[in-house]
Design a protein around this motif. Sequence first.
Motif, PDB file in Angstrom:
ATOM      1  N   HIS A   1       7.348 -17.034 -19.650  1.00 49.28           N
ATOM      2  CA  HIS A   1       6.416 -17.158 -21.083  1.00 49.28           C
ATOM      3  C   HIS A   1       5.551 -18.352 -21.090  1.00 49.28           C
ATOM      4  O   HIS A   1       6.182 -19.455 -20.574  1.00 49.28           O
ATOM      5  CB  HIS A   1       7.381 -16.979 -21.999  1.00 49.28           C
TER       6      HIS A   1
ATOM      7  N   ALA B   1       5.143 -20.272 -23.379  1.00 51.83           N
ATOM      8  CA  ALA B   1       5.630 -21.454 -24.031  1.00 51.83           C
ATOM      9  C   ALA B   1       6.833 -22.012 -23.748  1.00 51.83           C
ATOM     10  O   ALA B   1       7.344 -23.123 -24.173  1.00 51.83           O
ATOM     11  CB  ALA B   1       5.833 -20.982 -25.715  1.00 51.83           C
ATOM     12  N   TRP B   2       7.282 -21.674 -22.410  1.00 48.36           N
ATOM     13  CA  TRP B   2       8.534 -22.077 -22.233  1.00 48.36           C
ATOM     14  C   TRP B   2       8.680 -23.127 -21.158  1.00 48.36           C
ATOM     15  O   TRP B   2       9.725 -23.832 -21.023  1.00 48.36           O
ATOM     16  CB  TRP B   2       9.616 -20.825 -21.518  1.00 48.36           C
TER      17      TRP B   2
ATOM     18  N   ASP C   1       7.429 -13.229 -30.886  1.00 46.30           N
ATOM     19  CA  ASP C   1       6.443 -13.335 -29.704  1.00 46.30           C
ATOM     20  C   ASP C   1       7.355 -13.797 -28.728  1.00 46.30           C
ATOM     21  O   ASP C   1       6.639 -14.166 -27.844  1.00 46.30           O
ATOM     22  CB  ASP C   1       5.431 -14.270 -29.928  1.00 46.30           C
TER      23      ASP C   1
ATOM     24  N   GLN D   1       8.846 -16.619 -28.321  1.00 39.22           N
ATOM     25  CA  GLN D   1       8.524 -18.182 -28.084  1.00 39.22           C
ATOM     26  C   GLN D   1       9.868 -18.810 -28.114  1.00 39.22           C
ATOM     27  O   GLN D   1      10.148 -19.689 -27.620  1.00 39.22           O
ATOM     28  CB  GLN D   1       7.335 -18.564 -28.882  1.00 39.22           C
TER      29      GLN D   1
END
Length: 280
Positions: A12, A14-15, A246, A248
């Motif tokens: 992802h 954001a990860w 999402d 996140q």
Amino acid sequence: MSLYIGLSQWSHPAWPGQLLSKGIKSTEHLLDYAQVFNCVEGNTSFYGVPDTQSLTRWAKQTPDDFRFTFKFPATVSHQGQLLDKVPEALSFIEALAPLSEKLGMLMLQLPASSGPEQLNGLAHLLSALPNNLQYGVEVRHSAFFAKGEAERMLNRLLIEHNANRIIMDSRPLFSCPATTPALAEAQHKKPQVPVHIISTGSAPVIRFIGHPEPDYNRRFWQAWLPRIQGWLDEGKSVYVFVHTADNQFAPILAAEIAGALQQPLPDFPGLAPSPQGHLF
């Protein structure tokens, strides 16, 4: 007895810097993910069978006890009659051969339009599948949540074939009005079905769809703890797949749930270990 807890993806945007190390190639994200979680919900197979090269790489990137839970392609679950889908389903399983030792469960996600008229086809399909694998079935038709004869027939069929009725818990997602575009989109796309708690096979599956704000989730997932522990005490394996609007914050939510089940996850590779060796 095993608890498998994971997410709906292993990568992802954001990860990195959280679950994943910064600066690594996207093809290596699974390496970091598998240091923390012991399973993943493979959604990509819903849209097409992964190629042999990718499957072989994924097998090498994960430890022996890691489990992939792929969905049957939409061409099996969403197009036409289940009665006609045996050859295609068997072909899909054959294509997954490079990961055969790490297949935790194959999931048949049926659309809301697939109702009681498909039960004979479902029985035919489950009868034809190899019995050395585990299967999960997710239903969304209202008749299967009405506690009437259709639902009883479904449950009896799944029990007969040791197939697991997948439990969708999207209550946190719909517990408050949408305040962000991501939350609005998730509420539009995710099903809002009743939570019927039943174990029809030897490996119950919970798909927990969380809210981005932790306070909205806690009362819902805490109610699952005694049920999950009870299944584990019965000698069953339990799969818990954690989503958020999402995704996140899904890794953090999953870590919180695992810790409450007295099975804390390792430190995230993207974070420096704390002096106490815990995430929080």
